[in-house]
Write an enzyme that holds these catalytic residues in place. Sequence first.
Site, mmCIF file in Angstrom:
data_model
loop_
_atom_site.group_PDB
_atom_site.id
_atom_site.type_symbol
_atom_site.label_atom_id
_atom_site.label_comp_id
_atom_site.label_asym_id
_atom_site.label_seq_id
_atom_site.Cartn_x
_atom_site.Cartn_y
_atom_site.Cartn_z
ATOM 1 N N TYR A 157 0.839 -1.208 0.000
ATOM 2 C CA TYR A 157 0.000 0.000 0.000
ATOM 3 C C TYR A 157 0.871 1.254 0.000
ATOM 4 O O TYR A 157 0.616 2.206 -0.753
ATOM 5 C CB TYR A 157 -0.876 -0.069 1.255
ATOM 6 C CG TYR A 157 -1.894 1.020 1.420
ATOM 7 C CD1 TYR A 157 -3.058 1.033 0.661
ATOM 8 C CD2 TYR A 157 -1.721 2.010 2.387
ATOM 9 C CE1 TYR A 157 -4.017 2.017 0.850
ATOM 10 C CE2 TYR A 157 -2.673 3.001 2.577
ATOM 11 C CZ TYR A 157 -3.825 3.001 1.807
ATOM 12 O OH TYR A 157 -4.771 3.974 1.997
ATOM 13 N N LYS A 161 0.958 4.145 -2.845
ATOM 14 C CA LYS A 161 0.593 5.533 -2.524
ATOM 15 C C LYS A 161 1.774 6.486 -2.752
ATOM 16 O O LYS A 161 1.575 7.629 -3.170
ATOM 17 C CB LYS A 161 0.072 5.629 -1.087
ATOM 18 C CG LYS A 161 -1.231 4.851 -0.853
ATOM 19 C CD LYS A 161 -2.375 5.398 -1.704
ATOM 20 C CE LYS A 161 -3.723 4.801 -1.305
ATOM 21 N NZ LYS A 161 -4.831 5.344 -2.097
HETATM 22 P P1 NAI Z 1 -13.654 2.365 1.362
HETATM 23 O O1 NAI Z 1 -13.192 0.946 1.372
HETATM 24 O O2 NAI Z 1 -14.717 2.806 2.309
HETATM 25 O O3 NAI Z 1 -14.126 2.760 -0.123
HETATM 26 C C1 NAI Z 1 -13.348 2.405 -1.217
HETATM 27 C C2 NAI Z 1 -14.086 2.699 -2.491
HETATM 28 O O4 NAI Z 1 -13.243 2.279 -3.572
HETATM 29 C C3 NAI Z 1 -15.390 1.942 -2.642
HETATM 30 O O5 NAI Z 1 -16.334 2.772 -3.293
HETATM 31 C C4 NAI Z 1 -15.030 0.771 -3.581
HETATM 32 O O6 NAI Z 1 -16.123 0.360 -4.401
HETATM 33 C C5 NAI Z 1 -13.953 1.415 -4.433
HETATM 34 N N1 NAI Z 1 -13.028 0.454 -5.028
HETATM 35 C C6 NAI Z 1 -12.144 -0.351 -4.391
HETATM 36 N N2 NAI Z 1 -11.508 -1.113 -5.310
HETATM 37 C C7 NAI Z 1 -11.997 -0.769 -6.526
HETATM 38 C C8 NAI Z 1 -11.755 -1.212 -7.845
HETATM 39 N N3 NAI Z 1 -10.852 -2.168 -8.123
HETATM 40 N N4 NAI Z 1 -12.462 -0.646 -8.842
HETATM 41 C C9 NAI Z 1 -13.378 0.311 -8.586
HETATM 42 N N5 NAI Z 1 -13.645 0.788 -7.365
HETATM 43 C C10 NAI Z 1 -12.969 0.224 -6.355
HETATM 44 O O7 NAI Z 1 -12.329 3.218 1.504
HETATM 45 P P2 NAI Z 1 -12.034 4.679 2.120
HETATM 46 O O8 NAI Z 1 -11.533 4.490 3.483
HETATM 47 O O9 NAI Z 1 -13.168 5.596 1.880
HETATM 48 O O10 NAI Z 1 -10.784 5.093 1.213
HETATM 49 C C11 NAI Z 1 -10.862 5.922 0.072
HETATM 50 C C12 NAI Z 1 -9.446 6.277 -0.372
HETATM 51 O O11 NAI Z 1 -8.768 6.934 0.695
HETATM 52 C C13 NAI Z 1 -8.593 5.063 -0.736
HETATM 53 O O12 NAI Z 1 -7.771 5.377 -1.838
HETATM 54 C C14 NAI Z 1 -7.767 4.842 0.524
HETATM 55 O O13 NAI Z 1 -6.553 4.195 0.235
HETATM 56 C C15 NAI Z 1 -7.549 6.277 0.962
HETATM 57 N N6 NAI Z 1 -7.210 6.438 2.368
HETATM 58 C C16 NAI Z 1 -8.079 6.058 3.374
HETATM 59 C C17 NAI Z 1 -7.724 6.236 4.696
HETATM 60 C C18 NAI Z 1 -8.621 5.872 5.846
HETATM 61 O O14 NAI Z 1 -8.205 6.010 7.013
HETATM 62 N N7 NAI Z 1 -9.847 5.428 5.612
HETATM 63 C C19 NAI Z 1 -6.420 6.803 5.060
HETATM 64 C C20 NAI Z 1 -5.594 7.157 3.943
HETATM 65 C C21 NAI Z 1 -5.994 6.980 2.650
#
Ligand code: NAI
Length: 248
Positions: A157, A161
Amino acid sequence: MTIAWRDKVAVVTGGSRGIGRHIALQLAKAGLKVAVSYRGNETAAQETEALIRQQGAESLLLQLDVSQIANAQVLIDQVLQTWGRVDVVVNNAGIARDTLLLRMKDSDWTEVIQTDLTGVFAVTRASMRPMMKQRFGRIVNIASIAGLMGNVGQANYAAAKAGVIGFTRSVAREMASRNITVNAVAPGLIETDLTHDMSEDALQALVKQVPLGRLGRPDEVADAVWYLINADYVTGQTLVVDGGLVMD
Ligand code: NAI
């Protein structure tokens, strides 16, 4: 410059829930038409769509896997067919497959790189031609503080990133003369399904290290994205939203 956002068009990958949903709603509130891509959770995607429409904005739901390069063109072509333009792209879709390096399977590595890095490359590349024609575009890529500081159990990851941050800087340089800005947001610990699943003890230990003493909220990440979308004179930057955990 204050940008007239009404009837401009945005794409948010992974917009069905979590951080992406908040970003999609922020854009809808400002009057943009919002296309939301998601991988599998149809119910969550439909909830997001209903919330976008409550803001009086048009929306489009597209179920596709961004880890497959060809799908990026399908996504952008659908948006162009529907609304004829694409002004804003937020590359938010991402997954984690956390495990120590010694136990990391080939698939843990490739799935994370394909989704979190290659997906960003493919969707950004597919958006460039229409944005160049318009002589306007805003790209925001969602990275992570793991890409800046590394993290135990997140070699895959963190590599993806950190790659997103390097990609952001390069494309920002390539596209600046076309009035296309490319920036990243690096969230820290944000309250989503991910943190809800952690044990209270593990969570408290992490929160103790955050100078502002709490988890961040998805709407606070969306605010940072919205700032970068409106900033005419900011490109190639990574805006850290982490309560002060990483300070350069
Ligand atoms: P989440 O798991 O709640 O949502 C992820 C979204 O990405 C979902 O809508 C899912 O359908 C979509 N997704 C995943 N794989 C996919 C694929 N192969 N094709 C199409 N859509 C896909 O995740 P969250 O927590 O809202 O994270 C959003 C972004 O923020 C991500 O890039 C994550 O790495 C980043 N992030 C999150 C953090 C956290 O603490 N939640 C911290 C740092 C970064």
